[in-house]
Design an enzyme around this catalytic site. Structure first.
Site, PDB file in Angstrom:
ATOM      1  N   LYS A 176       0.859  -1.196   0.000  1.00  0.00           N
ATOM      2  CA  LYS A 176       0.000   0.000   0.000  1.00  0.00           C
ATOM      3  C   LYS A 176       0.892   1.242   0.000  1.00  0.00           C
ATOM      4  O   LYS A 176       1.440   1.631   1.026  1.00  0.00           O
ATOM      5  CB  LYS A 176      -0.923   0.040   1.233  1.00  0.00           C
ATOM      6  CG  LYS A 176      -2.014   1.094   1.051  1.00  0.00           C
ATOM      7  CD  LYS A 176      -2.459   1.776   2.302  1.00  0.00           C
ATOM      8  CE  LYS A 176      -1.571   2.852   2.810  1.00  0.00           C
ATOM      9  NZ  LYS A 176      -1.496   4.080   1.986  1.00  0.00           N
ATOM     10  N   GLY A 229       7.946   5.366   7.138  1.00  0.00           N
ATOM     11  CA  GLY A 229       7.075   6.523   7.334  1.00  0.00           C
ATOM     12  C   GLY A 229       7.370   7.219   8.643  1.00  0.00           C
ATOM     13  O   GLY A 229       8.503   7.175   9.144  1.00  0.00           O
ATOM     14  N   SER A 230       6.333   7.810   9.217  1.00  0.00           N
ATOM     15  CA  SER A 230       6.530   8.664  10.391  1.00  0.00           C
ATOM     16  C   SER A 230       6.613   7.855  11.689  1.00  0.00           C
ATOM     17  O   SER A 230       6.107   6.730  11.777  1.00  0.00           O
ATOM     18  CB  SER A 230       5.382   9.657  10.489  1.00  0.00           C
ATOM     19  OG  SER A 230       4.179   8.945  10.671  1.00  0.00           O
ATOM     20  N   GLY A 234       4.551   4.577  13.002  1.00  0.00           N
ATOM     21  CA  GLY A 234       5.400   3.451  13.416  1.00  0.00           C
ATOM     22  C   GLY A 234       5.009   2.939  14.801  1.00  0.00           C
ATOM     23  O   GLY A 234       4.901   1.729  15.031  1.00  0.00           O
ATOM     24  N   GLU A 253      11.183   1.945   9.358  1.00  0.00           N
ATOM     25  CA  GLU A 253      12.158   2.931   8.869  1.00  0.00           C
ATOM     26  C   GLU A 253      11.496   4.293   9.047  1.00  0.00           C
ATOM     27  O   GLU A 253      10.582   4.643   8.296  1.00  0.00           O
ATOM     28  CB  GLU A 253      12.475   2.675   7.386  1.00  0.00           C
ATOM     29  CG  GLU A 253      13.185   1.366   7.122  1.00  0.00           C
ATOM     30  CD  GLU A 253      14.585   1.304   7.704  1.00  0.00           C
ATOM     31  OE1 GLU A 253      15.172   2.358   7.976  1.00  0.00           O
ATOM     32  OE2 GLU A 253      15.079   0.190   7.920  1.00  0.00           O
ATOM     33  N   CYS A 287      14.291  11.412   4.674  1.00  0.00           N
ATOM     34  CA  CYS A 287      14.441  11.006   6.081  1.00  0.00           C
ATOM     35  C   CYS A 287      15.871  11.226   6.592  1.00  0.00           C
ATOM     36  O   CYS A 287      16.074  11.606   7.745  1.00  0.00           O
ATOM     37  CB  CYS A 287      14.058   9.549   6.246  1.00  0.00           C
ATOM     38  SG  CYS A 287      14.879   8.491   5.043  1.00  0.00           S
ATOM     39  N   GLU A 388      11.847  16.940  13.104  1.00  0.00           N
ATOM     40  CA  GLU A 388      11.997  16.751  11.650  1.00  0.00           C
ATOM     41  C   GLU A 388      11.041  17.712  10.945  1.00  0.00           C
ATOM     42  O   GLU A 388       9.825  17.630  11.118  1.00  0.00           O
ATOM     43  CB  GLU A 388      11.638  15.302  11.309  1.00  0.00           C
ATOM     44  CG  GLU A 388      11.871  14.952   9.870  1.00  0.00           C
ATOM     45  CD  GLU A 388      11.449  13.516   9.548  1.00  0.00           C
ATOM     46  OE1 GLU A 388      10.348  13.101   9.957  1.00  0.00           O
ATOM     47  OE2 GLU A 388      12.225  12.811   8.879  1.00  0.00           O
TER      48      GLU A 388
END
Ligand code: NAP
Length: 496
Positions: A176, A229-230, A234, A253, A287, A388
């Site tokens: 996805k 992703g974020s 996560g 990640e 990232c 971030e």
């Protein structure tokens, strides 16, 4: 406008409740494709297709040479369609075409080739046991159904970074991609079919993370979640795994806040050029972007003068123009988020040395462009130095002693990529042991290759992608123990 259906069991199927959504070109804020949105029923159909294919052995038991041949054919077709894929990638993400042609699609092709060849190399191990009574060997096995959930900043590269090791090891996948940039991972379906991939090995569905993503990751038949992703999502996925009837293997990640230390003896030109790529590539939506510069007092003025001059010369504009270097951020929301970080930094006492504003000269006012920005007079405790931002924003902090710079670099929740420039090998070696990071660049920056492990420590993630270390994440370990002694066990001493 092109329409993309759901790719399930090598067929293009409509969403069962006929829902669709549009994907936009963020540089123009215009829709470019319509995609079918997977409902809960579609997610279930996709997972069941993957599970049935996995259990049939048509892929998991296939001769690894044949598996590799199909994947290499996929790579060939991707290479033939490189320009077309790069064009879609640029339009769907707002990146300049120069980047998607030279970086994104090449990475995706390389992942397919590298993991195709790795599929022939999955070996077991023999463990010497004391007493010479058992032959002990380790075999590596696929998980079954792997859910690949990926973000919008490198749509095809990050989707293939997950799909390729999963299928190379014999698992079947439901992928996805992000609904903000789903087009190239969806086109991959056409390529897989053309290459002769058996039905059900890779299924690609689209829809928002909060619904489609949750149904997929929460599905009882998904054995492994590979997520990029974020941090917030996560954390949710760790919870999903812990609450599932059968806990799931999860690799994460996540984000970063890359430190970049420039020592007084560094090659100033090389350091500056690598730093600019570090915080401007993909408009800083990377990232492992280098977003915190720790700059030694002795070279501060010379370094800053050249840095600002070069950053100001970067060309923003039309993403389809080969000479454009900085494109649009992914969305209006992201543009406002970046701008508010910069405004708050100024309120907190930072000074803008360049950029610090939207790039809204018509016709670019329709898109979400932000000028590359450098902030001085920043303290390591300020929000702009801690969180971030995911935009082209660099904060600069002065230091006098290397240990002070390393301490500030490590004083962050993230530990993904970190960079150090110095001409002294002792400095480089010393810092390599002290800096907390999953990837450390010494006199280079943001270099990432499919062959080498990628990932971070602390809140930057769990596990590694890429390379043989990444491949092993997709394999379960089985310890096989074969008795070879003289007499079978009779621990309780039974006599009859
Ligand atoms: P995100 O919001 O976490 O989304 C990532 C993916 O998860 C998307 O496909 C998203 O779908 C989906 N998702 C969202 N909520 C979900 C849920 N509850 N359950 C299941 N799936 C869900 O991250 P993003 O904004 O797209 O990406 C930016 C982040 O990714 C940054 O923090 C960046 O540092 C990180 N990143 C890390 C790496 C790495 O290798 N370490 C690489 C690239 C990016 P929708 O988008 O369709 O909602």
């Amino acid at each position: 406008m092109q329409e993309f259906k759901l790719f399930i069991n090598n067929e293009w199927v409509s969403s069962s409740d006929n829902k669709k959504f549009e994907s936009l070109d963020p540089s123009k804020n215009l829709p470019i494709a319509e995609l079918h949105l997977a409902g809960e029923k579609d997610v279930d159909i996709a997972v069941k297709a993957a599970k049935k294919t996995f259990e049939s052995g048509v892929w998991s038991d296939l001769d690894p040479d044949k598996r590799a041949d199909i994947m290499l054919k996929v790579a060939d077709i991707m290479r033939k369609r490189l320009k077309e894929l790069a064009k879609w990638e640029s339009m769907d993400t707002g990146k300049p075409i120069m980047e998607t042609e030279n970086v994104d699609i090449h990475y995706a092709i390389r992942a397919m080739e590298y993991f195709a060849n790795q599929s022939r190399e999955i070996k077991g191990e023999v463990i010497p046991l004391p007493g010479n009574v058992a032959f002990d060997w380790i075999s590596y096995e696929p998980y079954g159904v792997v859910a690949c959930i990926t973000p919008w900043n490198f749509p095809l590269h990050l989707a293939t970074r997950c799909i390729c090791p999963a299928i190379a090891t014999g698992s079947c996948v439901v992928a996805k991609p992000s609904s903000l940039a789903p087009i190239t991972p969806t086109i991959l379906g056409e390529i897989l079919m053309e290459a002769g991939m058996p039905a059900g090995v890779v299924n690609i569905i689209n829809g928002p993370g909060g619904t489609t993503g949750e149904w997929l990751t929460g599905h009882a038949d998904v054995r492994m979640i590979s997520f990029t992703g974020s941090l917030a999502v996560g954390r949710k996925l760790l919870e999903v795994s812990s609450k599932s009837p059968i806990i799931k293997k999860v690799i994460l990640e996540l984000g970063g806040k890359g430190p970049f230390i420039a020592e007084p003896d560094c090659d100033i030109d090389g350091a500056i050029n690598s730093l600019i790529v570090g915080f401007c590539l993909m408009q800083g939506e990377v990232c492992c972007a280098s977003t915190r510069l720790y700059l030694h007092d002795d070279i501060y003025n010379e370094f800053m003068e050249k840095l600002v001059r070069r950053v100001n010369s970067l060309k923003l504009g039309d993403i389809s123009d080969q000479s454009t270097q900085i494109g649009s951020l992914i969305s209006r929301d992201q543009l406002e988020k970046v701008d508010s970080y910069v405004k708050n930094a100024v309120k907190d006492g930072a000074t803008i040395v360049c950029g610090g504003e939207k790039f809204d000269e018509p016709p670019f006012d329709k898109g979400s462009y932000y000028r590359p920005t450098i902030l001085e007079n920043v303290k390591n405790t300020m929000r702009c130095a801690r969180e971030e931002i995911f935009g082209p924003v660099l904060v600069v902090i002065r230091y006098r002693h290397l240990d002070e710079a390393i301490a500030m670099a490590n004083d962050n929740q993230y530990a993904l990529g970190a960079t150090l420039w110095s001409e002294n090998p002792k400095t480089l070696f010393y810092a390599s042991k002290k800096i907390d990071a999953g990837i450390l660049w010494l006199n280079t920056n943001v270099m990432s290759k499919i062959e080498a492990p990628y990932g971070g420590n602390k809140n930057s993630g769990l596990g590694r992608e890429d390379g043989t270390i990444g491949l092993k994440e997709y394999l379960k370990v089985k310890n096989n123990v074969l008795f070879i002694g003289k007499e079978y066990d009779n621990f309780y001493g039974f006599k009859d």
